[in-house]
Design a protein around this motif. Structure first.
Motif: not given
Lengths: 260, 260
Positions: A144-159
């Motif tokens: 899942d995209l909103f898994n905390p580890k996914v979010i952290q590894s995007t370094m902001g690209a998730i936005f």
């Protein structure tokens, strides 16, 4: 101060089921919160340590956003990181994530088949952002995209990168029907040398699961099969590249050739 | 059956101090153990579930190796993974790791300045192996090679790539003195476009820490500075690439040009 209920609510966001129910997720760290402020994402709550409470980025903030000053101890209780940072935010999951409709991108997009490792998905999103890829379509079982580890590894690209979940074979089949001149590229182990391949800045790049790769069904739907050649001196069948690394090398190659 | 003492000993190997004291580390999983058997590493103990006890790879094994059949419960107690696998091994840390002497590689080698994330170091080792790079030199504060997460992310490449720890500026200075025609390449944010750069299959590629990059001292010691250009449409200063991804893209570029 964070209320007991608030702490419970935020802790529950590490679970996908709770995130979907509340349509909320947690952003952690100064860098991530600063990027959040430059995005169109809807902030529900800001949780800030005393150190940051007067930071200028919070100055013109909407009155709809709840701002809570939290102690080190409280930050530690809600953080998913080893070292909790002084800025966190509860953010609404954007509507596009829940919508069943996906429009094909005009530019190259990435399709991911059941990536399991959160760090891999996050890193792929971060790399896509760097190379100007704005849409990633994931098969349903992808982490899942909103898994905390996914979010952290995007370094902001998730936005900045749109990530959608769907039935991938169906999506690719529909893409092929509507775009019969655009390539659907499958990254496989026995494809054409990526260094000798050129594509238009359009179409779909399909990357497979960490251990099983792409499904046979998806490979059949591809118009092209590509591989990254090995350069090591001894041939070891067991060797492979990490999927985020392979995605990055392929994107670099595709983009480099378009530029030159 | 695993004795209480054995379980305690193996559990302690997740700690660097204990690994160095006992000069031992733990290998987990069928794939890793099979790769171990093809390496020159010294196996102390094999821990195997009933399912694998008659596997042909254990047939011609030296009598110096202790073989223990372990229950699911015992495997779970010693495993550092979410899902413990039916094959593990306690392996001796090779002598080269403890030696102060490092000989420069004839081919391209990689120098890492204080990489902190175990997954990043492991992935860099795996990628180096793919591209035929046999030596990686790490500055002292880099995460330890025998950290379980590093080992797992190498996917077996740990048995093929030499990884050494040293004082990096001193090492690079000595390399420059002895090899004044070979490049020392620093990956930075304001270097020359990697797509327009060609190097010999020699020298050193220096990659920096996840948040701070390379030190000023190391950048001064470089003969060349290179960067991976961004392709995204909007300029965001905050964007960057993951260090394992950047290493992979640079290696791919260097090797591609040597081949063509």
């Amino acid at each position: 101060m964070l209320s007991k209920n608030k702490i419970k609510f935020i802790q529950a966001l590490s679970d996908k089921k709770n995130r979907l129910e509340s349509r909320s997720f947690l952003i952690e760290g100064e860098k991530m919160v600063r990027e959040l402020f430059q995005s169109g994402f809807n902030i529900q709550t800001l949780i800030i340590s005393a150190k940051f409470i007067n930071d200028p980025i919070f100055a013109g903030i909407s009155s709809n956003v709840e701002i809570i000053e939290a102690s080190e101890n409280e930050l530690e209780r809600i953080s998913t990181q080893k070292t909790p940072q002084g800025m966190m935010a509860v953010v609404s999951i954007p509507d596009y994530y829940f919508s069943d409709k996906i429009s094909f991108s005009k530019n190259l997009e990435i399709a991911l088949y059941d990536i399991q490792d959160p760090g891999n998905l996050g890193t792929i999103i971060r790399t896509a952002d760097w190379f100007g890829v704005n849409q990633i379509v994931c098969h349903k079982q992808t982490v899942d995209l909103f898994n905390p580890k996914v979010i952290q590894s995007t370094m902001g690209a998730i936005f900045r990168v749109h990530v959608k979940y769907t039935d991938l074979p169906q999506y690719i089949a529909e893409f092929r029907k509507k775009n019969d001149s655009k390539p659907v590229i499958a990254a496989v182990l026995d494809g054409k040398d990526i260094y000798k391949t050129t594509f238009l800045e359009q179409g779909i790049l399909m990357m497979g699961n960490e251990s099983k790769g792409l499904s046979g069904e998806l490979i059949k739907l591809a118009t092209h099969k590509i591989s990254i050649p090995r350069f090591g001196s001894t041939v070891q069948q067991t060797e492979s590249l990490n999927v985020a690394v392979a995605t990055a090398i392929i994107l670099s190659e595709l983009k480099r050739k378009l530029k030159s």
